[in-house]
Design an enzyme around this catalytic site. Structure first.
Site, PDB file in Angstrom:
ATOM      1  CD  GLU A 168      -4.925 115.269 -12.786  1.00  0.00           C
ATOM      2  OE1 GLU A 168      -5.059 115.526 -13.989  1.00  0.00           O
ATOM      3  OE2 GLU A 168      -5.373 114.237 -12.244  1.00  0.00           O
ATOM      4  CD  GLU A 187      -8.781 114.558  -9.573  1.00  0.00           C
ATOM      5  OE1 GLU A 187      -8.838 113.899 -10.631  1.00  0.00           O
ATOM      6  OE2 GLU A 187      -8.601 115.788  -9.538  1.00  0.00           O
TER       7      GLU A 187
HETATM    8  O1  AHR Z   1     -11.980 113.800 -12.242  1.00  0.00           O
HETATM    9  C1  AHR Z   1     -11.857 114.159 -13.580  1.00  0.00           C
HETATM   10  C2  AHR Z   1     -10.505 114.787 -13.910  1.00  0.00           C
HETATM   11  O2  AHR Z   1      -9.497 113.843 -13.740  1.00  0.00           O
HETATM   12  C3  AHR Z   1     -10.077 115.924 -13.020  1.00  0.00           C
HETATM   13  O3  AHR Z   1     -10.602 117.136 -13.418  1.00  0.00           O
HETATM   14  C4  AHR Z   1      -8.592 115.933 -13.185  1.00  0.00           C
HETATM   15  O4  AHR Z   1      -7.914 116.431 -12.073  1.00  0.00           O
HETATM   16  C5  AHR Z   1      -8.267 114.483 -13.492  1.00  0.00           C
HETATM   17  O5  AHR Z   1      -7.457 114.359 -14.606  1.00  0.00           O
END
Ligand code: AHR
Length: 528
Positions: free
Chosen positions: A206, A332
């Site tokens: 991110e 994610e």
């Molecule tokens: O999964 C939780 C968080 O969500 C992670 O650390 C991040 O990459 C995303 O914003």
């Protein structure tokens, strides 16, 4: 009842084929709630990568500490401090890859603090997740021991946000080289004579947000700099370098990465897309349990956006990479709700209902149907965080409804993709509608065909009349996940409240397959 507007969604269900001309309005109206489904032979070379079923374990809340790595005195089966009840449950679903150590945490993590004698490892504050004290007792060696127990591919996220190129390159050398350099000697002294051969490397996480708040242009320069020093070592396979990709539907991020990074410098590009029941990051994200039908509907509607988002990023990638060499990794994804009342808001601990399982099945179907580009994904997160597959409470553990979906879907791992054609009936609530049915199919190396079906309608069953041209099969069996209500979940006192059962609603009719798919269910059929 289908409306004329349903026609506009036909392409939604058949991403690789066009069915548009096949059905007339009359036949659509006449066949409400009965779906004509065709399983196409497909391209024998196009496989559904097993890595679509990856998991994610961050140093966040109780994912690592409690979920995997426990106090020596905790009365559970252990190898060292790794809890084996959790390992055995994860072994059963054949986790193909495990992403670690974050997440946002990865861009604050200094790997060297997590190797060597445990007592001498420095402590740090976990600034993203509750500011709790991280003692670094679970570090690189412990993570790779876990991967070895699981038979899973380690997927490491390197610190780009607050770490140096030298630090990342050193981690790679420590793990992958077998020359007598100081770092390799240190690895051997720390108990691992052979190289670990880690090939999956995320270069940042991110980077548009917690990984450094960079612009896309700036990140691509940073990426190229880090990737230049991400060396291959003769003792290990070549690195799979992974670009930190877009947030949701941010097309500019993907476009900039694809335009500015040479294809031979990236193996994969990521995408993060979470589903919030309310759709809003400010205020309440929505309830994990105890929600009504409108919130259920909204959650599914928001989750179904994954189809459009993946389609959009894949189309941009196609412009720069016609041969589809670069993998799109949705590393994610999952449902993100308000935390369980009384728990630390920074720990992201939430319960997990049949609703979340229905959305997991739907999302995996979307990924399967885009397997020409989506070649990896990671549910957030494996244990005790967000849409976890496992929850623990000291000695106790439970399998969530989402776990059971991964159990069902493992038959698709590395199987040949079979395209489906069908027109879904609508699930309508208060004037809004979403497709009730979604599905995907594959053929495994022994010739067995598996069809995964999700009925999102909480009230109405569906009837499927299925043809499978070119498939010869004698028998059908299946398993189902459903429950009395979509808000049902497992508790430590009732851990099997929502669980898998044999499915008896599929019958062979000549060479065709007839299925009655109950409301709010995930079913996986096996034909052989
Ligand atoms: O999964 C939780 C968080 O969500 C992670 O650390 C991040 O990459 C995303 O914003």
């Amino acid at each position: 009842m289908l409306s004329i507007r349903s026609f506009s969604r036909l392409r939604w269900h058949v991403p690789h084929t066009g069915l548009l001309a096949a059905l007339s309005l009359t036949s659509l109206l006449a066949s409400a709630q009965t779906v004509q489904l065709t399983v196409q032979p497909g391209d024998p070379k196009l496989l559904i990568s097993k890595h679509i079923q990856g998991q994610f374990a961050e140093h966040l809340g109780r994912c690592i500490y409690d979920g995997i790595w426990v106090d020596e005195k905790l009365n559970v089966p252990k190898q060292g401090r790794i809890r084996m009840d959790v390992v055995r449950a994860l072994q059963k679903i054949h986790v193909p890859n495990l992403r670690w150590p974050g997440g946002c945490f990865a861009d604050t993590y200094h790997w060297h603090d997590g190797v060597g004698p445990t007592a001498q490892r420095p402590k740090m504050l976990n600034m993203w997740w509750g500011n709790n004290l991280e003692d670094n007792s679970f570090g690189t060696h412990e993570f790779l021991e876990l991967c070895q127990l699981l038979g899973t591919e380690p997927y490491l996220a390197a610190n780009v946000g607050s770490g140096t190129v030298q630090e990342m390159a050193g981690w790679m050398e420590y793990l992958n080289s077998n020359d007598d350099t100081p770092l390799v000697l240190e690895r051997r002294k720390n108990g691992h004579p052979e190289p670990y051969k880690v090939s999956w490397w995320g270069i940042g996480n991110e980077s548009w947000g917690c990984g450094g708040n960079m612009t896309a242009e700036y990140y691509t320069d940073v990426y190229k700099r880090y990737a230049t020093f991400a060396h291959n070592y003769p003792a290990s396979p070549p690195l799979k370098k992974i670009v930190s990709g877009a947030n949701g539907d941010d097309a500019n991020w993907t476009e900039t990465c694809m335009k500015r990074i040479p294809l031979n410098q990236m193996w994969g590009l990521t995408l993060h897309q979470y589903t919030l029941p309310t759709g809003s990051w400010s205020g309440s994200k929505g309830k994990a349990t105890g929600f009504g039908e409108q919130e259920y509907f909204n959650t599914l509607r928001n989750g179904l956006r994954m189809e459009a988002i993946v389609t959009k990023h894949a189309a941009i990638m196609d412009k720069y990479d016609k041969d589809k060499k670069v993998a799109l990794l949705v590393d994610e994804w999952g449902v993100w709700t308000d935390v369980e009342p009384g728990t630390n808001p920074g720990f992201l601990y939430q319960q997990n209902t049949l609703r979340d399982a229905l959305l997991a099945g739907t999302t995996l179907n979307i990924f399967n149907n885009h397997c020409d580009r989506v070649r990896g994904a990671n549910l957030a997160q494996a244990i005790n965080v967000l849409q976890a597959v496992i929850l623990t409470d000291k000695e106790r553990m439970l399998l969530t409804p989402t776990y059971h979906v991964f159990d069902l879907y493992q038959v698709h791992q590395d199987a040949q993709y079979l395209p489906l054609q069908f027109q879904s009936p609508d699930y309508v609530l208060n004037g809004e509608k979403i497709p009730a049915l979604n599905a995907s199919a594959s053929k495994d190396k022994n010739g067995a065909v598996h069809i995964s079906l999700v009925n999102l309608d909480p009230n109405k069953p569906l009837t499927l009349e299925t043809t499978l041209p070119g498939v010869s099969w004698k028998s059908v069996s299946g398993r189902i996940l459903t429950s009395a209500t979509v808000a049902d979940y497992n508790t430590f006192d009732k851990p099997t409240n929502v669980q898998l059962a044999d499915f008896k609603g599929a019958k062979k009719k000549g060479s065709n397959l007839a299925v009655t798919l109950p409301a709010k269910s995930v079913v996986v059929l096996e034909l052989k």
